[in-house]
Write a protein that holds these residues in place. Structure first.
Motif, PDB file in Angstrom:
ATOM      1  N   SER A 117       0.852  -1.176   0.000  1.00 42.11           N
ATOM      2  CA  SER A 117       0.000   0.000   0.000  1.00 42.11           C
ATOM      3  C   SER A 117       0.887   1.224   0.000  1.00 42.11           C
ATOM      4  O   SER A 117       2.051   1.173   0.375  1.00 42.11           O
ATOM      5  N   VAL A 118       0.305   2.322  -0.419  1.00 37.32           N
ATOM      6  CA  VAL A 118       1.038   3.583  -0.410  1.00 37.32           C
ATOM      7  C   VAL A 118       1.516   3.849   1.017  1.00 37.32           C
ATOM      8  O   VAL A 118       0.830   3.552   1.974  1.00 37.32           O
ATOM      9  N   LYS A 167       2.589  -2.902 -11.601  1.00 37.80           N
ATOM     10  CA  LYS A 167       1.970  -2.724 -10.275  1.00 37.80           C
ATOM     11  C   LYS A 167       2.391  -1.391  -9.660  1.00 37.80           C
ATOM     12  O   LYS A 167       1.586  -0.695  -9.053  1.00 37.80           O
ATOM     13  N   SER A 194      -0.078   1.847  -8.781  1.00 37.56           N
ATOM     14  CA  SER A 194      -0.160   2.497  -7.472  1.00 37.56           C
ATOM     15  C   SER A 194       0.097   3.984  -7.580  1.00 37.56           C
ATOM     16  O   SER A 194      -0.550   4.791  -6.907  1.00 37.56           O
ATOM     17  N   SER A 214      -2.899   5.677  -8.771  1.00 39.66           N
ATOM     18  CA  SER A 214      -3.958   5.758  -7.758  1.00 39.66           C
ATOM     19  C   SER A 214      -3.785   6.969  -6.858  1.00 39.66           C
ATOM     20  O   SER A 214      -4.713   7.369  -6.169  1.00 39.66           O
TER      21      SER A 214
END
Lengths: 154, 113
Positions: A10-11, A32, A36, A39
Motif C-alpha cells: 500500500s502507499v 503494479k 499504485s 492511484s
C-alpha cells in the motif's frame, strides 16, 4: 506466474521484494508500481519519467548486471508517499562505474547506440545514487508536497 | 507495435504506432531492414502513433539513420509527441535528426531539397 499476494503493498508502506530476474516478473512489478502511482493521481509527465527510469534501470540490472541470467535474483526496495517515490534495485553482478560511461550527448557520441539509458535516469530522476560496488541503484522522484519542480540535471 | 508504409511521390512514409521500447524495437529494426534493402532514398518516419520510447528505441532510430545515410539516403522524423520530442532534446538527438512538427512539413522540406 507470480503469487499476486507477494506483490501486495500500500502507499506509504515500504516494500522489499526479491525476485528472480525474469523479464516477465519485472514487467509485472513495473505495472503494479505504475498502477499504485496512478492511484495517487500523479501527473502524466511524472508517470512517464518514472516508467522510463524503471524500465531503463531494470534492463540494466538484467542485461548488464545479471548477464541475462533469469535465474539470478534482483533485489528491490521501494516506497511511495505523497512526497516521493523511491526505489533501489540491486542486481547480482559485479557492478560498474557509472562515471565511466561516455556522455552520449557530446557530438562524437551521438551516432553511438549505447549509454543513453543511464543518462536518462540521471536526467529524469531527482536523486540518483549507486552503492560502492555499482550493482545497486537508488532513484528518487519527487511527487509534490513541499518539493518544487526540479530543473534537474546532474 | 504496428508499422505501416505508404508512398507520397518518391518519399516513403514509415508509420510507427505503439510503444518503441526494449521489447518492440528489435521488430522495428528487422522491419526497417526491408526498407534499407530497397535503398529508399527519401524516408519520413511518422511517430504520431508513438507515446512512449526508451533508450533502446532511440538507439534503433539512430541505427536506422546510419543505415540510410550509408547508401546516400535521407531520413526525417515527423509528428513527435511532446514527451517523445523532449527525450530527443534531452539526449541531444535533435542535433542528429531532422525533426518536423508534421508529415506535410517534412514532405515539403524534401520537395525543396
Amino acid at each position: 506466474m507470480i503469487n499476486s499476494e507477494k506483490w501486495a503493498f500500500s502507499v506509504n508502506d515500504p516494500s522489499v521484494i526479491k525476485i528472480l530476474g525474469s523479464a516477465c516478473e519485472i514487467n509485472e512489478l513495473i505495472q503494479k508500481i505504475l498502477k499504485s502511482l496512478q492511484s495517487i493521481n500523479i501527473n502524466k509527465t511524472t508517470l512517464f519519467d518514472i516508467r522510463l527510469c524503471l524500465e531503463e534501470a531494470f534492463v540494466n540490472a538484467l542485461k548488464h548486471g545479471n548477464k541475462n541470467n533469469a535465474g539470478l535474483p534482483v533485489n528491490i526496495e521501494y516506497s511511495i508517499s505523497e512526497e516521493e517515490f523511491k526505489i533501489s534495485i540491486k542486481d547480482s553482478g559485479a557492478g560498474f562505474n557509472y562515471r565511466k560511461i561516455p556522455d552520449p550527448t557530446v557530438n562524437k557520441n551521438l551516432l553511438k547506440t549505447k549509454g543513453r539509458g543511464v543518462y536518462l535516469i540521471r536526467y529524469l530522476m531527482d536523486e540518483v545514487s549507486y552503492n560502492k560496488t555499482g550493482n545497486k541503484i537508488t532513484m528518487v522522484k519527487y511527487l509534490g508536497g513541499n518539493h518544487a519542480d526540479k530543473p534537474g540535471k546532474k | 507495435m504496428q508499422i505501416n508504409q505508404a508512398k507520397n511521390k518518391d518519399i516513403l512514409i514509415y508509420y510507427i504506432k505503439g510503444d518503441v521500447d526494449i521489447n518492440t524495437s528489435p521488430d522495428m529494426r528487422k522491419n526497417f531492414d526491408t526498407v534499407a534493402n530497397r535503398q529508399e532514398k527519401k524516408i519520413i518516419i511518422n511517430l504520431s502513433g508513438v507515446s512512449y520510447i526508451d533508450s533502446s528505441g532511440l538507439a534503433t532510430l539512430v541505427e536506422m539513420l546510419k543505415k540510410v545515410r550509408k547508401y546516400g539516403g535521407k531520413l526525417k522524423l515527423s509528428s513527435l509527441a511532446d514527451k517523445v520530442k523532449s527525450l530527443f532534446e534531452i539526449t541531444k538527438l535533435e542535433k542528429l535528426f531532422e525533426i518536423y512538427d508534421n508529415e506535410e512539413v517534412a514532405v515539403s522540406e524534401f520537395d525543396k531539397q
